[in-house]
Design a protein around this motif. Structure first.
Motif, PDB file in Angstrom:
ATOM      1  N   CYS A  41     -10.178  -9.060 -11.346  1.00  0.00           N
ATOM      2  CA  CYS A  41     -10.250  -7.764 -10.669  1.00  0.00           C
ATOM      3  C   CYS A  41     -10.162  -6.590 -11.649  1.00  0.00           C
ATOM      4  N   ALA A  42      -9.193  -6.627 -12.541  1.00  0.00           N
ATOM      5  CA  ALA A  42      -8.926  -5.475 -13.407  1.00  0.00           C
ATOM      6  C   ALA A  42      -9.937  -5.339 -14.540  1.00  0.00           C
ATOM      7  N   HIS A  43     -10.424  -6.468 -15.064  1.00  0.00           N
ATOM      8  CA  HIS A  43     -11.307  -6.415 -16.231  1.00  0.00           C
ATOM      9  C   HIS A  43     -12.761  -6.744 -15.908  1.00  0.00           C
ATOM     10  N   GLU A  44     -13.000  -7.542 -14.864  1.00  0.00           N
ATOM     11  CA  GLU A  44     -14.370  -7.929 -14.530  1.00  0.00           C
ATOM     12  C   GLU A  44     -14.938  -7.138 -13.354  1.00  0.00           C
ATOM     13  N   GLY A  45     -14.108  -6.348 -12.703  1.00  0.00           N
ATOM     14  CA  GLY A  45     -14.601  -5.445 -11.676  1.00  0.00           C
ATOM     15  C   GLY A  45     -14.738  -6.007 -10.281  1.00  0.00           C
ATOM     16  N   TYR A  46     -14.134  -7.156 -10.018  1.00  0.00           N
ATOM     17  CA  TYR A  46     -14.199  -7.721  -8.667  1.00  0.00           C
ATOM     18  C   TYR A  46     -13.145  -7.052  -7.775  1.00  0.00           C
ATOM     19  N   ASP A  47     -13.464  -7.001  -6.484  1.00  0.00           N
ATOM     20  CA  ASP A  47     -12.544  -6.408  -5.514  1.00  0.00           C
ATOM     21  C   ASP A  47     -11.566  -7.432  -4.962  1.00  0.00           C
ATOM     22  N   LEU A  48     -11.981  -8.688  -4.925  1.00  0.00           N
ATOM     23  CA  LEU A  48     -11.150  -9.770  -4.406  1.00  0.00           C
ATOM     24  C   LEU A  48     -11.368 -11.004  -5.276  1.00  0.00           C
ATOM     25  N   ALA A  49     -10.293 -11.533  -5.822  1.00  0.00           N
ATOM     26  CA  ALA A  49     -10.349 -12.772  -6.602  1.00  0.00           C
ATOM     27  C   ALA A  49      -9.583 -13.847  -5.843  1.00  0.00           C
ATOM     28  N   ILE A  50     -10.216 -15.003  -5.682  1.00  0.00           N
ATOM     29  CA  ILE A  50      -9.645 -16.090  -4.897  1.00  0.00           C
ATOM     30  C   ILE A  50      -9.358 -17.271  -5.821  1.00  0.00           C
ATOM     31  N   GLY A  51      -8.132 -17.760  -5.812  1.00  0.00           N
ATOM     32  CA  GLY A  51      -7.810 -18.985  -6.528  1.00  0.00           C
ATOM     33  C   GLY A  51      -8.361 -20.162  -5.736  1.00  0.00           C
ATOM     34  N   LEU A  92       0.832  -1.201   0.000  1.00  0.00           N
ATOM     35  CA  LEU A  92       0.000   0.000   0.000  1.00  0.00           C
ATOM     36  C   LEU A  92       0.866   1.251   0.000  1.00  0.00           C
ATOM     37  N   ALA A  93       1.941   1.234   0.783  1.00  0.00           N
ATOM     38  CA  ALA A  93       2.840   2.394   0.843  1.00  0.00           C
ATOM     39  C   ALA A  93       3.507   2.656  -0.502  1.00  0.00           C
ATOM     40  N   MET A  94       3.700   1.577  -1.286  1.00  0.00           N
ATOM     41  CA  MET A  94       4.322   1.730  -2.605  1.00  0.00           C
ATOM     42  C   MET A  94       3.299   1.998  -3.702  1.00  0.00           C
ATOM     43  N   ASN A  95       2.026   2.138  -3.315  1.00  0.00           N
ATOM     44  CA  ASN A  95       0.950   2.578  -4.216  1.00  0.00           C
ATOM     45  C   ASN A  95       0.594   1.570  -5.312  1.00  0.00           C
ATOM     46  N   TYR A  96       0.755   0.287  -5.040  1.00  0.00           N
ATOM     47  CA  TYR A  96       0.284  -0.717  -6.000  1.00  0.00           C
ATOM     48  C   TYR A  96      -1.241  -0.794  -5.956  1.00  0.00           C
ATOM     49  N   LEU A  97      -1.827  -1.035  -7.119  1.00  0.00           N
ATOM     50  CA  LEU A  97      -3.288  -1.066  -7.231  1.00  0.00           C
ATOM     51  C   LEU A  97      -3.847  -2.463  -6.961  1.00  0.00           C
ATOM     52  N   TYR A  98      -3.144  -3.485  -7.462  1.00  0.00           N
ATOM     53  CA  TYR A  98      -3.567  -4.876  -7.268  1.00  0.00           C
ATOM     54  C   TYR A  98      -2.478  -5.610  -6.497  1.00  0.00           C
ATOM     55  N   ILE A  99      -2.889  -6.205  -5.399  1.00  0.00           N
ATOM     56  CA  ILE A  99      -1.930  -6.831  -4.486  1.00  0.00           C
ATOM     57  C   ILE A  99      -2.297  -8.300  -4.339  1.00  0.00           C
ATOM     58  N   PHE A 100      -1.346  -9.154  -4.653  1.00  0.00           N
ATOM     59  CA  PHE A 100      -1.580 -10.596  -4.701  1.00  0.00           C
ATOM     60  C   PHE A 100      -0.885 -11.281  -3.532  1.00  0.00           C
ATOM     61  N   GLU A 101      -1.382 -12.457  -3.166  1.00  0.00           N
ATOM     62  CA  GLU A 101      -0.648 -13.309  -2.245  1.00  0.00           C
ATOM     63  C   GLU A 101      -0.573 -14.715  -2.832  1.00  0.00           C
ATOM     64  N   GLY A 160      -4.999 -19.560  -0.066  1.00  0.00           N
ATOM     65  CA  GLY A 160      -3.958 -18.556   0.124  1.00  0.00           C
ATOM     66  C   GLY A 160      -3.437 -17.971  -1.166  1.00  0.00           C
ATOM     67  N   PHE A 161      -4.260 -18.020  -2.217  1.00  0.00           N
ATOM     68  CA  PHE A 161      -3.863 -17.510  -3.536  1.00  0.00           C
ATOM     69  C   PHE A 161      -4.924 -16.495  -3.937  1.00  0.00           C
ATOM     70  N   LYS A 162      -4.594 -15.196  -3.855  1.00  0.00           N
ATOM     71  CA  LYS A 162      -5.632 -14.185  -4.004  1.00  0.00           C
ATOM     72  C   LYS A 162      -5.094 -12.920  -4.667  1.00  0.00           C
ATOM     73  N   CYS A 163      -6.027 -12.140  -5.200  1.00  0.00           N
ATOM     74  CA  CYS A 163      -5.743 -10.794  -5.694  1.00  0.00           C
ATOM     75  C   CYS A 163      -6.700  -9.832  -5.012  1.00  0.00           C
ATOM     76  N   TYR A 164      -6.148  -8.826  -4.358  1.00  0.00           N
ATOM     77  CA  TYR A 164      -6.946  -7.775  -3.727  1.00  0.00           C
ATOM     78  C   TYR A 164      -6.825  -6.485  -4.525  1.00  0.00           C
ATOM     79  N   HIS A 165      -7.939  -5.799  -4.733  1.00  0.00           N
ATOM     80  CA  HIS A 165      -7.832  -4.392  -5.103  1.00  0.00           C
ATOM     81  C   HIS A 165      -7.389  -3.652  -3.851  1.00  0.00           C
ATOM     82  N   ARG A 166      -6.553  -2.635  -4.007  1.00  0.00           N
ATOM     83  CA  ARG A 166      -5.996  -1.960  -2.836  1.00  0.00           C
ATOM     84  C   ARG A 166      -7.086  -1.409  -1.903  1.00  0.00           C
ATOM     85  N   ASN A 167      -8.274  -1.093  -2.456  1.00  0.00           N
ATOM     86  CA  ASN A 167      -9.351  -0.565  -1.625  1.00  0.00           C
ATOM     87  C   ASN A 167      -9.738  -1.526  -0.511  1.00  0.00           C
TER      88      ASN A 167
END
Length: 243
Positions: A110-120, A82-91, A161-168
């Protein structure tokens, strides 16, 4: 500059770290990587530093003084992201149990379909696990059912434990109030995002058990998750989830 940062916690992953970095950094989407290393005695951090010279500006390293659990490692990584201003943060894990190619699918959700959290998700389309003992598959699968029953959360793979978060999402969740460290951490993060009414999608993946290195799974982590689910649900009765 990339808008995507993949946070990977490590402890004694010298056998995997070089290959996982190469794979993540050479996907069709531009991903940067943050390795959160818990003072691995096997030289994991040194390998990361060598890779930084090959990929200047794309590999970040956060070294912590001691091994204190998966949850605190991710929280430290999220705060730095978050401090480095990334928009999509994965684990993701460092051991190839998560296929780096699937990062692209999480990103697209997240980026194209508009989801806030994508879970593998291992369980959203059947049971997609390779090379796990049947006992562990059954424990994991029925644990997810148990979590759904207790929390009413409509997520099939609550310990994923495989996810993509929008920074929001990570800005909204008070990361300092996340209590748990193992599988319960994964449950707590999903449950909190769901309570805040973020849009969540489960993306089907195939989970493959590690080939190199040792698993960090322990009975303590399992029982923390089992009891933690009830604690998470009860605590939610006394909280207000307003963005």
């Amino acid at each position: 500059m990339s808008t995507c940062l993949v946070v990977i916690p490590t402890y004694n992953e010298s056998e995997n770290i070089s290959e996982i970095l190469e794979s993540v950094l050479n996907q069709s989407v531009l991903f940067d990587v943050l390795i959160v290393d818990d003072n691995s005695p096997d030289g994991t951090a040194q390998i990361v530093r060598e890779k930084q010279q090959k990929y200047p500006g794309r590999i970040h390293l956060l070294e912590r003084e001691k091994k204190s659990g998966l949850g605190p490692a991710y929280i430290a990584g999220f705060k730095q992201a978050l401090a480095m201003n990334y928009l999509y943060i994965f684990e993701m894990d460092a051991d190839f149990s998560h296929n780096p190619e699937d990062l692209v699918r999480l990103y697209e959700a997240c980026a194209h379909e508009g989801y806030d959290l994508a879970i593998g998700s291992r369980y959203v389309s059947g049971v997609n696990v390779v090379n796990w003992p049947m006992s562990r598959v059954l424990i994991s699968f029925f644990a997810s059912i148990y979590i759904q029953m207790v929390t009413s959360m409509p997520i099939r793979d609550a310990t994923a434990g495989f996810k993509c978060y929008h920074r929001n999402v990570l800005q909204t969740i008070n990361l300092d109030k996340i209590r748990f460290i193992g599988y319960a951490f994964q449950i707590e993060m999903k449950f909190t995002a769901w309570q805040y009414d973020f849009k969540i999608k489960e993306v089907p993946i195939i989970f493959t058990n590690r080939v190199k290195g040792e698993s960090k799974m322990s009975p303590r982590i399992f029982w923390e998750a089992f009891a933690g689910v009830i604690h998470i649900k009860i605590r939610s009765f006394f909280r207000k989830y307003h963005r």
